[in-house]
Motif scaffolding. Structure first.
Motif, PDB file in Angstrom:
ATOM      1  N   ILE A 128      -9.475   5.798   8.548  1.00 34.05           N
ATOM      2  CA  ILE A 128      -9.109   4.744   9.504  1.00 34.05           C
ATOM      3  C   ILE A 128      -9.613   3.383   9.016  1.00 34.05           C
ATOM      4  CG2 ILE A 128      -9.539   3.844  11.830  1.00 34.05           C
ATOM      5  CD1 ILE A 128      -9.501   6.724  12.834  1.00 34.05           C
ATOM      6  N   SER A 129     -10.832   3.349   8.472  1.00 32.47           N
ATOM      7  CA  SER A 129     -11.394   2.069   8.007  1.00 32.47           C
ATOM      8  C   SER A 129     -10.583   1.514   6.833  1.00 32.47           C
ATOM      9  CB  SER A 129     -12.861   2.245   7.602  1.00 32.47           C
ATOM     10  OG  SER A 129     -12.968   3.119   6.494  1.00 32.47           O
ATOM     11  N   ILE A 130     -10.069   2.395   5.978  1.00 31.85           N
ATOM     12  CA  ILE A 130      -9.227   1.953   4.852  1.00 31.85           C
ATOM     13  C   ILE A 130      -7.936   1.348   5.379  1.00 31.85           C
ATOM     14  CG2 ILE A 130      -7.839   2.757   2.899  1.00 31.85           C
ATOM     15  CD1 ILE A 130      -9.995   4.879   2.395  1.00 31.85           C
ATOM     16  N   VAL A 131      -7.307   2.045   6.324  1.00 32.27           N
ATOM     17  CA  VAL A 131      -6.017   1.589   6.858  1.00 32.27           C
ATOM     18  C   VAL A 131      -6.176   0.285   7.640  1.00 32.27           C
ATOM     19  CG1 VAL A 131      -4.092   2.184   8.381  1.00 32.27           C
ATOM     20  CG2 VAL A 131      -5.092   3.928   6.917  1.00 32.27           C
ATOM     21  N   LYS A 132      -7.300   0.114   8.320  1.00 33.27           N
ATOM     22  CA  LYS A 132      -7.512  -1.101   9.115  1.00 33.27           C
ATOM     23  C   LYS A 132      -7.672  -2.354   8.260  1.00 33.27           C
ATOM     24  CE  LYS A 132      -9.203   0.606  13.536  1.00 33.27           C
ATOM     25  NZ  LYS A 132     -10.338   0.638  14.484  1.00 33.27           N
ATOM     26  N   GLN A 133      -7.926  -2.169   6.962  1.00 35.88           N
ATOM     27  CA  GLN A 133      -8.038  -3.311   6.059  1.00 35.88           C
ATOM     28  C   GLN A 133      -6.665  -3.888   5.703  1.00 35.88           C
ATOM     29  OE1 GLN A 133     -10.396  -2.261   2.614  1.00 35.88           O
ATOM     30  NE2 GLN A 133     -11.931  -1.245   3.873  1.00 35.88           N
ATOM     31  N   ILE A 134      -5.624  -3.133   6.006  1.00 36.03           N
ATOM     32  CA  ILE A 134      -4.263  -3.597   5.710  1.00 36.03           C
ATOM     33  C   ILE A 134      -3.908  -4.735   6.663  1.00 36.03           C
ATOM     34  CG2 ILE A 134      -1.822  -2.935   5.637  1.00 36.03           C
ATOM     35  CD1 ILE A 134      -2.744  -0.095   4.981  1.00 36.03           C
ATOM     36  N   LYS A 135      -3.456  -5.849   6.106  1.00 41.42           N
ATOM     37  CA  LYS A 135      -3.146  -7.028   6.901  1.00 41.42           C
ATOM     38  C   LYS A 135      -1.711  -6.986   7.436  1.00 41.42           C
ATOM     39  CE  LYS A 135      -6.152  -9.745   3.870  1.00 41.42           C
ATOM     40  NZ  LYS A 135      -6.182 -10.807   2.847  1.00 41.42           N
TER      41      LYS A 135
ATOM     42  N   TYR B  18       0.852  -1.187   0.000  1.00 45.95           N
ATOM     43  CA  TYR B  18       0.000   0.000   0.000  1.00 45.95           C
ATOM     44  C   TYR B  18       0.889   1.238   0.000  1.00 45.95           C
ATOM     45  CZ  TYR B  18      -3.898  -3.086   1.144  1.00 45.95           C
ATOM     46  OH  TYR B  18      -4.849  -4.083   1.107  1.00 45.95           O
ATOM     47  N   ILE B  19       0.671   2.097  -0.988  1.00 48.86           N
ATOM     48  CA  ILE B  19       1.483   3.310  -1.101  1.00 48.86           C
ATOM     49  C   ILE B  19       0.631   4.521  -0.762  1.00 48.86           C
ATOM     50  CG2 ILE B  19       2.931   4.722  -2.594  1.00 48.86           C
ATOM     51  CD1 ILE B  19       3.506   2.326  -4.287  1.00 48.86           C
ATOM     52  N   PHE B  20       1.070   5.270   0.232  1.00 41.88           N
ATOM     53  CA  PHE B  20       0.408   6.511   0.634  1.00 41.88           C
ATOM     54  C   PHE B  20       1.204   7.686   0.067  1.00 41.88           C
ATOM     55  CE2 PHE B  20      -0.788   3.310   3.622  1.00 41.88           C
ATOM     56  CZ  PHE B  20      -2.095   3.602   3.987  1.00 41.88           C
ATOM     57  N   TYR B  21       0.505   8.632  -0.545  1.00 39.88           N
ATOM     58  CA  TYR B  21       1.197   9.787  -1.115  1.00 39.88           C
ATOM     59  C   TYR B  21       0.375  11.047  -0.900  1.00 39.88           C
ATOM     60  CZ  TYR B  21      -2.060   9.642  -5.070  1.00 39.88           C
ATOM     61  OH  TYR B  21      -3.187   9.674  -5.843  1.00 39.88           O
ATOM     62  N   ASN B  22       1.040  12.163  -1.019  1.00 40.38           N
ATOM     63  CA  ASN B  22       0.408  13.446  -0.773  1.00 40.38           C
ATOM     64  C   ASN B  22      -0.260  13.951  -2.048  1.00 40.38           C
ATOM     65  OD1 ASN B  22      -0.337  15.945   0.126  1.00 40.38           O
ATOM     66  ND2 ASN B  22       1.715  16.663   0.624  1.00 40.38           N
ATOM     67  N   GLU B  23      -1.585  13.912  -2.080  1.00 34.14           N
ATOM     68  CA  GLU B  23      -2.299  14.329  -3.287  1.00 34.14           C
ATOM     69  C   GLU B  23      -2.434  15.844  -3.388  1.00 34.14           C
ATOM     70  OE1 GLU B  23      -6.291  13.033  -3.501  1.00 34.14           O
ATOM     71  OE2 GLU B  23      -6.863  13.806  -1.552  1.00 34.14           O
TER      72      GLU B  23
ATOM     73  N   PRO C  71       0.845   8.632  13.638  1.00 34.95           N
ATOM     74  CA  PRO C  71      -0.504   8.115  13.904  1.00 34.95           C
ATOM     75  C   PRO C  71      -0.735   6.729  13.318  1.00 34.95           C
ATOM     76  CG  PRO C  71      -0.578  10.397  13.183  1.00 34.95           C
ATOM     77  CD  PRO C  71       0.808   9.924  12.950  1.00 34.95           C
ATOM     78  N   PHE C  72      -0.051   6.390  12.223  1.00 35.39           N
ATOM     79  CA  PHE C  72      -0.185   5.065  11.631  1.00 35.39           C
ATOM     80  C   PHE C  72       0.115   3.969  12.639  1.00 35.39           C
ATOM     81  CE2 PHE C  72       0.530   5.737   6.820  1.00 35.39           C
ATOM     82  CZ  PHE C  72      -0.834   5.805   6.652  1.00 35.39           C
ATOM     83  N   LEU C  73       1.038   4.234  13.534  1.00 37.27           N
ATOM     84  CA  LEU C  73       1.486   3.201  14.464  1.00 37.27           C
ATOM     85  C   LEU C  73       0.354   2.740  15.369  1.00 37.27           C
ATOM     86  CD1 LEU C  73       4.933   4.761  15.361  1.00 37.27           C
ATOM     87  CD2 LEU C  73       4.431   3.004  13.672  1.00 37.27           C
ATOM     88  N   LYS C  74      -0.676   3.562  15.516  1.00 32.90           N
ATOM     89  CA  LYS C  74      -1.800   3.210  16.390  1.00 32.90           C
ATOM     90  C   LYS C  74      -2.660   2.086  15.807  1.00 32.90           C
ATOM     91  CE  LYS C  74      -2.720   7.887  18.157  1.00 32.90           C
ATOM     92  NZ  LYS C  74      -3.768   8.923  18.193  1.00 32.90           N
ATOM     93  N   PHE C  75      -2.946   2.166  14.520  1.00 31.05           N
ATOM     94  CA  PHE C  75      -3.945   1.248  13.994  1.00 31.05           C
ATOM     95  C   PHE C  75      -3.561   0.561  12.686  1.00 31.05           C
ATOM     96  CE2 PHE C  75      -5.067   4.439  10.939  1.00 31.05           C
ATOM     97  CZ  PHE C  75      -5.004   5.641  11.620  1.00 31.05           C
ATOM     98  N   CYS C  76      -2.311   0.690  12.221  1.00 30.95           N
ATOM     99  CA  CYS C  76      -1.892  -0.006  11.013  1.00 30.95           C
ATOM    100  C   CYS C  76      -1.249  -1.344  11.380  1.00 30.95           C
ATOM    101  CB  CYS C  76      -0.910   0.849  10.209  1.00 30.95           C
ATOM    102  SG  CYS C  76      -0.401   0.054   8.683  1.00 30.95           S
TER     103      CYS C  76
END
Length: 320
Positions: free
Chosen positions: A67-74, A3-8, A95-100
């Protein structure tokens, strides 16, 4: 899956242009803009703004959608923050460290470490991520992993074609503290009978009084930039102070089979480097520059600088 996160909301949209060219079923793109945040009150919005400005790792609140999108990451998946600069990093990393759930977390910097603020934040990033950089100098100095830059869409898709040459050396860009250097080179090249097409725009670093080299009165649009580049034998690349990573100007030139004249000695570490196509300015004795310009362009393998190859190698090497 990677999963690639980028600044749109990147002003230059370089990251968006590059990543949207990916054609890989094992890669999912997740744009991250202002719409991912949840503002509880005016003060939390103020903290968010200050974080953007100061690169300070406040623990922002994301909205439920994101958050719901990120929580789908396995756990078996990987994430990569494709950071055009330090701007996106503080907003996403902590913040990713909380729920990724992903065990493998990577961050690639498409910018050099240019300030104490950048360095301070980099120390935090290295605690939680394997940090990559496009700048080989920064990789050595700060203990990062080097990963070459990528060319964005227009240059990769454009095919080089023969044009009637109108200049020997082409330059375009803002001053950014480079005027004196450019003016000196302009004078040297002109004395050697080399035709220069130099287009430098004023900014806050520019001197009030011009010397031999005159400032441009208008910004050259991209379509015109490509045309003028294609009508020149070479491009002059003068990175700003502190940057050693490969510039897009260099890739533009080589993809269009035009030579590069640069002050960046770190280009020797790049796979695309060859003495036939790249001239490194180390002093002001440039008497052999004409021989360099008149020699034929050597065919160069630029496949590593195309995003699909770049990301494929990344997945294989890192087990994403």
């Amino acid at each position: 899956m990677l999963y690639i996160f980028y600044n749109e909301i990147d002003k230059n949209e370089c990251a968006k242009l590059v990543l949207e060219e990916i054609n890989n079923p094992y890669v999912t793109l997740i744009p991250a803009g202002k719409n991912i945040w949840s503002y509880k009150n005016t003060f939390s919005r103020f903290l968010l703004h200050m974080g953007f400005c100061l690169h300070f790792p406040f623990k922002y609140n994301f909205n439920h959608n994101f958050i719901s999108i990120v929580k789908q990451i396995k756990k078996s998946d990987s994430i990569l923050i494709f950071a055009g600069g330090f701007g996106i990093s503080p907003c996403l990393s902590f913040p990713f460290l909380k729920f990724c759930n992903a065990q493998k977390k990577y961050l690639w910097l498409w910018d050099s470490v240019l300030s104490k603020t950048d360095l301070r934040f980099l120390k935090y990033l290295k605690k939680y991520y394997e940090v990559f950089t496009f700048d080989a100098f920064d990789a050595e100095k700060y203990g990062l992993t080097y990963k070459n830059t990528v060319a964005h869409f227009p240059f990769v898709s454009m095919s080089a074609h023969e044009e009637k040459l109108e200049s020997d050396i082409y330059f375009v860009g803002k001053d950014r503290g480079r005027y004196d250097k450019l003016n000196k080179l302009f004078e040297i090249f002109s004395k050697l009978g080399i035709v220069c097409d130099f287009n430098i725009l004023r900014d806050e670093t520019s001197p009030q009084k011009e010397k031999t080299l005159k400032f441009s009165e208008r910004r050259i649009p991209q379509y015109e930039n490509y045309g003028r580049l294609n009508k020149s034998r070479s491009v002059l690349d003068i990175p700003v102070a502190g940057q050693h990573g490969l510039t897009q100007r260099t890739l533009e030139s080589l993809f269009l089979r035009r030579k590069v004249i640069t002050t960046n000695e770190w280009i020797k570490k790049e796979k695309l480097y060859s003495e036939e196509n790249v001239y490194i300015i180390t002093d002001e004795n440039l008497n052999d520059i004409q021989e360099f310009l008149s020699a034929s362009f050597r065919k160069t393998d630029l496949s590593d600088y195309k995003i699909d190859n770049w990301i494929r190698a990344f997945i294989v090497e890192r087990g994403g």
